[in-house]
Design a protein around this motif. Structure first.
Motif, PDB file in Angstrom:
ATOM      1  N   UNK A  90      -2.088   7.250  -2.419  1.00  0.00           N
ATOM      2  CA  UNK A  90      -2.064   7.003  -0.972  1.00  0.00           C
ATOM      3  C   UNK A  90      -3.450   6.630  -0.465  1.00  0.00           C
ATOM      4  N   UNK A  91      -4.483   7.316  -0.927  1.00  0.00           N
ATOM      5  CA  UNK A  91      -5.853   7.018  -0.495  1.00  0.00           C
ATOM      6  C   UNK A  91      -6.271   5.614  -0.909  1.00  0.00           C
ATOM      7  N   UNK A  92      -5.883   5.195  -2.102  1.00  0.00           N
ATOM      8  CA  UNK A  92      -6.232   3.849  -2.568  1.00  0.00           C
ATOM      9  C   UNK A  92      -5.484   2.799  -1.745  1.00  0.00           C
ATOM     10  N   UNK A  93      -4.227   3.050  -1.470  1.00  0.00           N
ATOM     11  CA  UNK A  93      -3.426   2.083  -0.706  1.00  0.00           C
ATOM     12  C   UNK A  93      -3.834   2.016   0.761  1.00  0.00           C
ATOM     13  N   UNK A  94      -4.113   3.188   1.356  1.00  0.00           N
ATOM     14  CA  UNK A  94      -4.353   3.260   2.786  1.00  0.00           C
ATOM     15  C   UNK A  94      -5.823   3.371   3.189  1.00  0.00           C
TER      16      UNK A  94
END
Length: 100
Positions: A90-94
């Protein structure tokens, strides 16, 4: 480190077989649209250009010794479906924060 800045994610394992290989494949698929390389490597051979290292909690001390200083280390308990890995994706995507 911001997840949007991750370009190389390394799954560090002990034996190099089985579950960690499945995790690497899962992360490659999950991060397919991001510009992130996912590599699988022995815990004692972590490349110095890794942006993030992912490993089982039982290997964390060895991974810390093998990773470049300051490289975030994400530890997990369960190879597939672990909340720590889900937060990382999620951190990489967002663009969220990747902790160490």
């Amino acid at each position: 480190m911001n997840g949007k800045d991750v370009r190389k994610l390394v799954i560090a394992c002990d034996a190099g077989m089985g579950s960690s290989v499945m995790l690497a494949g899962h992360l490659r698929k999950s991060l397919k649209k991001q510009n992130v390389t996912v590599e699988h490597t022995p815990v004692d051979s972590i490349p110095s250009d890794a942006d993030v290292v992912v490993c089982h909690t039982g290997l964390a001390a060895r991974a810390r010794r093998g990773a470049a200083e300051g490289t975030p280390l994400v530890q997990f308990e369960v190879y597939l479906g672990d909340p720590a890995v889900d937060r990382l994706v999620k951190a990489i995507k967002d663009g969220g924060e990747v902790g160490g």
